[in-house]
Write a protein that holds these residues in place. Structure first.
Motif, PDB file in Angstrom:
ATOM      1  N   THR A 157       0.899  -1.097   0.079  1.00  0.00           N
ATOM      2  CA  THR A 157      -0.081  -0.125   0.046  1.00  0.00           C
ATOM      3  C   THR A 157       0.815   1.313  -0.024  1.00  0.00           C
ATOM      4  OG1 THR A 157      -0.052  -0.043   2.433  1.00  0.00           O
ATOM      5  CG2 THR A 157      -1.916  -1.439   1.358  1.00  0.00           C
ATOM      6  N   GLY A 158       0.194   2.394  -0.075  1.00  0.00           N
ATOM      7  CA  GLY A 158       0.858   3.427  -0.331  1.00  0.00           C
ATOM      8  C   GLY A 158       1.657   4.219   0.780  1.00  0.00           C
ATOM      9  N   SER A 159       2.828   3.706   1.297  1.00  0.00           N
ATOM     10  CA  SER A 159       3.494   4.185   2.346  1.00  0.00           C
ATOM     11  C   SER A 159       5.054   4.335   1.545  1.00  0.00           C
ATOM     12  CB  SER A 159       3.559   3.320   3.411  1.00  0.00           C
ATOM     13  OG  SER A 159       4.855   3.413   4.028  1.00  0.00           O
ATOM     14  N   ILE A 160       5.829   5.146   2.237  1.00  0.00           N
ATOM     15  CA  ILE A 160       7.217   5.563   1.593  1.00  0.00           C
ATOM     16  C   ILE A 160       8.014   4.200   1.993  1.00  0.00           C
ATOM     17  CG2 ILE A 160       7.656   6.348   3.984  1.00  0.00           C
ATOM     18  CD1 ILE A 160       9.221   7.419   0.392  1.00  0.00           C
TER      19      ILE A 160
ATOM     20  N   THR B  51      -1.940  -1.496  -4.159  1.00  0.00           N
ATOM     21  CA  THR B  51      -2.855  -0.189  -4.350  1.00  0.00           C
ATOM     22  C   THR B  51      -2.474   0.861  -5.293  1.00  0.00           C
ATOM     23  OG1 THR B  51      -2.049   1.193  -2.579  1.00  0.00           O
ATOM     24  CG2 THR B  51      -3.873  -0.413  -1.836  1.00  0.00           C
TER      25      THR B  51
ATOM     26  N   ALA C  50      -2.219   3.942  -4.845  1.00  0.00           N
ATOM     27  CA  ALA C  50      -1.085   4.776  -4.153  1.00  0.00           C
ATOM     28  C   ALA C  50       0.441   4.126  -4.015  1.00  0.00           C
ATOM     29  CB  ALA C  50      -1.500   5.297  -2.709  1.00  0.00           C
TER      30      ALA C  50
ATOM     31  N   PHE D 248       4.559   4.664  -5.636  1.00  0.00           N
ATOM     32  CA  PHE D 248       6.063   4.663  -4.830  1.00  0.00           C
ATOM     33  C   PHE D 248       6.962   3.355  -5.522  1.00  0.00           C
ATOM     34  CE2 PHE D 248       3.182   6.363  -1.889  1.00  0.00           C
ATOM     35  CZ  PHE D 248       4.049   7.285  -0.936  1.00  0.00           C
TER      36      PHE D 248
ATOM     37  N   THR E 195      -0.850   0.990   5.282  1.00  0.00           N
ATOM     38  CA  THR E 195      -0.987   2.373   5.558  1.00  0.00           C
ATOM     39  C   THR E 195      -2.264   2.620   6.796  1.00  0.00           C
ATOM     40  OG1 THR E 195      -2.505   2.624   3.834  1.00  0.00           O
ATOM     41  CG2 THR E 195      -0.285   3.208   3.498  1.00  0.00           C
ATOM     42  N   ALA E 196      -2.207   3.618   7.283  1.00  0.00           N
ATOM     43  CA  ALA E 196      -3.453   3.937   8.186  1.00  0.00           C
ATOM     44  C   ALA E 196      -4.775   3.573   7.536  1.00  0.00           C
ATOM     45  CB  ALA E 196      -3.290   5.207   8.714  1.00  0.00           C
TER      46      ALA E 196
ATOM     47  N   THR F 168      -5.304   1.989   4.784  1.00  0.00           N
ATOM     48  CA  THR F 168      -6.070   0.463   4.403  1.00  0.00           C
ATOM     49  C   THR F 168      -6.296  -0.177   5.794  1.00  0.00           C
ATOM     50  OG1 THR F 168      -4.354   0.347   2.622  1.00  0.00           O
ATOM     51  CG2 THR F 168      -4.843  -1.706   3.962  1.00  0.00           C
TER      52      THR F 168
ATOM     53  N   ALA G  18       3.044   0.905   8.454  1.00  0.00           N
ATOM     54  CA  ALA G  18       3.941   1.876   8.475  1.00  0.00           C
ATOM     55  C   ALA G  18       3.418   3.311   8.427  1.00  0.00           C
ATOM     56  CB  ALA G  18       4.958   1.311   7.034  1.00  0.00           C
ATOM     57  N   MET G  19       3.730   4.134   9.157  1.00  0.00           N
ATOM     58  CA  MET G  19       3.263   5.499   9.206  1.00  0.00           C
ATOM     59  C   MET G  19       4.215   6.456  10.147  1.00  0.00           C
ATOM     60  SD  MET G  19      -0.308   4.330  10.777  1.00  0.00           S
ATOM     61  CE  MET G  19      -0.361   3.037  10.115  1.00  0.00           C
TER      62      MET G  19
ATOM     63  N   MET H 173       0.435   9.352  13.539  1.00  0.00           N
ATOM     64  CA  MET H 173      -0.418   8.614  12.857  1.00  0.00           C
ATOM     65  C   MET H 173      -0.553   7.327  13.416  1.00  0.00           C
ATOM     66  SD  MET H 173       0.261   9.252   8.665  1.00  0.00           S
ATOM     67  CE  MET H 173      -0.994   8.299   8.058  1.00  0.00           C
TER      68      MET H 173
HETATM   69  C1  LIG Z   1       5.430  10.678   0.393  1.00  0.00           C
HETATM   70  C2  LIG Z   1       4.205  10.087   0.982  1.00  0.00           C
HETATM   71  C3  LIG Z   1       4.381   9.218   1.897  1.00  0.00           C
HETATM   72  C4  LIG Z   1       3.353   8.410   2.594  1.00  0.00           C
HETATM   73  N1  LIG Z   1       3.758   7.549   3.568  1.00  0.00           N
HETATM   74  C5  LIG Z   1       2.776   6.936   4.187  1.00  0.00           C
HETATM   75  C6  LIG Z   1       2.911   6.116   5.206  1.00  0.00           C
HETATM   76  O1  LIG Z   1       4.366   5.857   5.541  1.00  0.00           O
HETATM   77  N2  LIG Z   1       1.882   5.604   5.891  1.00  0.00           N
HETATM   78  C7  LIG Z   1       0.852   6.088   5.818  1.00  0.00           C
HETATM   79  O2  LIG Z   1      -0.188   5.360   6.432  1.00  0.00           O
HETATM   80  N3  LIG Z   1       0.246   6.735   4.601  1.00  0.00           N
HETATM   81  C8  LIG Z   1       1.431   7.345   4.154  1.00  0.00           C
HETATM   82  N4  LIG Z   1       1.054   8.265   3.070  1.00  0.00           N
HETATM   83  C9  LIG Z   1      -0.457   8.559   2.650  1.00  0.00           C
HETATM   84  C10 LIG Z   1      -0.741   7.427   1.834  1.00  0.00           C
HETATM   85  O3  LIG Z   1      -0.264   7.328   0.600  1.00  0.00           O
HETATM   86  C11 LIG Z   1      -2.352   8.017   1.548  1.00  0.00           C
HETATM   87  O4  LIG Z   1      -3.249   7.801   2.736  1.00  0.00           O
HETATM   88  C12 LIG Z   1      -2.990   6.892   0.498  1.00  0.00           C
HETATM   89  O5  LIG Z   1      -4.685   7.305   0.487  1.00  0.00           O
HETATM   90  C13 LIG Z   1      -3.208   5.514   1.070  1.00  0.00           C
HETATM   91  O6  LIG Z   1      -3.728   4.706   0.331  1.00  0.00           O
HETATM   92  P1  LIG Z   1      -3.665   3.153   0.256  1.00  0.00           P
HETATM   93  O7  LIG Z   1      -3.688   2.531   1.617  1.00  0.00           O
HETATM   94  O8  LIG Z   1      -4.742   2.766  -0.608  1.00  0.00           O
HETATM   95  O9  LIG Z   1      -2.232   2.455  -0.593  1.00  0.00           O
HETATM   96  C14 LIG Z   1       2.031   8.820   2.403  1.00  0.00           C
HETATM   97  C15 LIG Z   1       1.671   9.870   1.193  1.00  0.00           C
HETATM   98  C16 LIG Z   1       2.809  10.347   0.633  1.00  0.00           C
HETATM   99  C17 LIG Z   1       2.494  11.457  -0.466  1.00  0.00           C
END
Ligand SMILES: Cc1cc2nc3c(=O)[nH]c(=O)nc-3n(C[C@H](O)[C@H](O)[C@H](O)COP(=O)(O)O)c2cc1C
Length: 397
Positions: free
Chosen positions: A12-15, A39, A41, A45, A91-92, A94, A123-124, A128
């Motif tokens: 999922t969308g975390s760094i 995902t 997001a 990455f 992510t938070a 998900t 991971a966040m 968060m």
């Molecule tokens: C550079 C960047 C880093 C991010 N890192 C995180 C992270 O580590 N943990 C997290 O929960 N969200 C992080 N986010 C926010 C998520 O990408 C965002 O909530 C996204 O909607 C998650 O969608 P997903 O869970 O469907 O992948 C980050 C966003 C950006 C732009």
């Protein structure tokens, strides 16, 4: 324990998504078959091509593959395929979807469809992670049986420092390993399996051997490893490859070498399975050089080899179970039952060459088992399936 397992990796969308690349690689290195769901997001990455290349499978992130053609990806199949669904990083967003049952992307649908267990590695950023909403989501997910690989403390991508860094890929792979280990019913059981033929030298190049392929013993080793047992495999001169995950694999050529390897180990084992086809006799005076045609004797004097199975039966402790094999060319029950008595066995597995597809060399076998009281005859099956039946038989003993 991870070897041969089907692991679905959700990214999922975390760094920390880049660490999922190392996790996929580590799980594959440990023998798992890995498929990846990302995902939208997450694809920002890390490119799906990276995972597709590493895993050898396409990456799933959408319900539709080619909307014009009406084709779609079956999230239900994927959920049912997996032995374990690992979401790392989680992510938070998900975690929140998982706890509420929200189903707004393909990964959520796979989560709701999966019957296997789920492991998440959050991971966040520290705030968060410590937020009451995130903690409540994790609490609920734990209550529902989802395993959580806790994040660790350290420097975060935001520049802050605290608890929220996803655990390292090696540690998550260890948690996956631990998951399968904890569910392995034969965890801690020490099993000695002998397999394959023996070669008793006549001279430096010739030997007396037999047609055993070692396949049945190797299939048994695999079946015991799959259930978490610690397997010591003593494997004769066969071409079949030993399974990954044996505690040790010891190669032998002769009955005497096998006898020495057994004597060294039998005392530390819980179960012994003698699937090797051990020569009963050997040339009494093998030549150390190659005998030329003119020097070959008209007859070879034979002497008995050590009786490995009898040794195991004589030195069997109260807690140990010993299982032998009997290969007969007739119906065979009477001689198998007598062998069980004479060798002090707890069970015997009979295969008879009267049955097509049974015995040496084949990939199938048809066996009957005897526990000293009752006979049970199985259908013709692959040796892998027979091995699983035999694990059940031995568990019953
Ligand atoms: C550079 C960047 C880093 C991010 N890192 C995180 C992270 O580590 N943990 C997290 O929960 N969200 C992080 N986010 C926010 C998520 O990408 C965002 O909530 C996204 O909607 C998650 O969608 P997903 O869970 O469907 O992948 C980050 C966003 C950006 C732009």
């Amino acid at each position: 324990m991870v070897h041969g397992r089907k692991i679905l990796l959700g990214v999922t969308g975390s760094i920390a998504a880049f660490k999922a690349v190392f996790l996929a690689r580590e799980l594959i290195r440990r023998g798992a078959e890995v498929r990846v769901v990302m995902t939208a997001a997450a694809t920002e990455f890390v490119g799906p091509l990276t995972f597709a290349t590493l895993t050898g499978h396409r990456v799933y992130s959408d319900f539709t593959e080619d909307a014009d053609q009406g084709t779609w990806t079956n999230h239900v199949d994927l959920g049912l395929w997996a032995d374990l669904f690992v979401v790392a990083p989680a992510t938070a967003e998900t975690l929140s979807a998982f706890s509420t049952g929200r189903c707004t992307n393909f990964l959520h649908a796979v989560f709701l469809s999966s019957r296997c267990e789920v492991m998440v590695a959050p991971a966040m950023d520290l705030d968060m992670f410590s937020h009451a909403a995130t903690q409540a989501n994790l609490h609920l997910l734990r209550e529902r049986g989802i395993s959580v690989v806790e994040p660790v403390s350290g420097p975060l991508a935001s520049g802050l420092e605290g608890k929220g860094r996803m655990e390292e890929p090696g540690a998550i792979a260890d948690a996956v390993e631990g998951y399968f280990e904890s569910r392995a019913p034969l965890r801690g059981l020490r099993v000695l399996i002998t397999a394959g033929p023996t070669h008793e030298p006549i001279d430096a190049v010739r030997f007396i051997g037999n047609r055993s392929s070692g396949k049945m013993g190797v299939a048994l080793a695999q079946a015991f490893i799959d259930q978490g047992a610690q397997v010591s495999l003593l494997l004769g001169p066969a071409t079949v490859a030993p399974p990954v995950g044996c505690e040790e694999v010891v190669r032998f050529e002769t009955a005497a070498e096998l006898a020495a390897a057994v004597a060294e180990r039998w005392g530390q084992m819980d179960v012994g399975i003698a699937a090797a086809a051990v020569a009963d006799v050997r040339p009494a005076a093998p030549a150390t050089n190659k005998l030329h045609r003119a020097d070959l004797p008209p007859a070879i004097v034979l002497e008995p080899t050590p009786d490995v199975l009898a040794y195991m039966g004589q030195h069997k402790a109260g807690h140990q179970k010993l299982i032998g094999f009997a290969l007969e060319t007739d119906e065979g029950r009477a001689s198998a039952a007598s062998k069980l008595e004479r060798k002090n066995l707890d069970g015997i597995v009979l295969n008879t060459l009267l049955d097509d597809g049974a015995g040496f060399q084949t990939d199938t076998n048809k066996v009957s088992t005897f526990d000293g009281r009752d006979w049970h005859t199985f259908e013709l099956k692959s040796k892998a399936e027979v091995a699983r039946d035999l694990v059940n038989f031995i568990q019953h003993l």
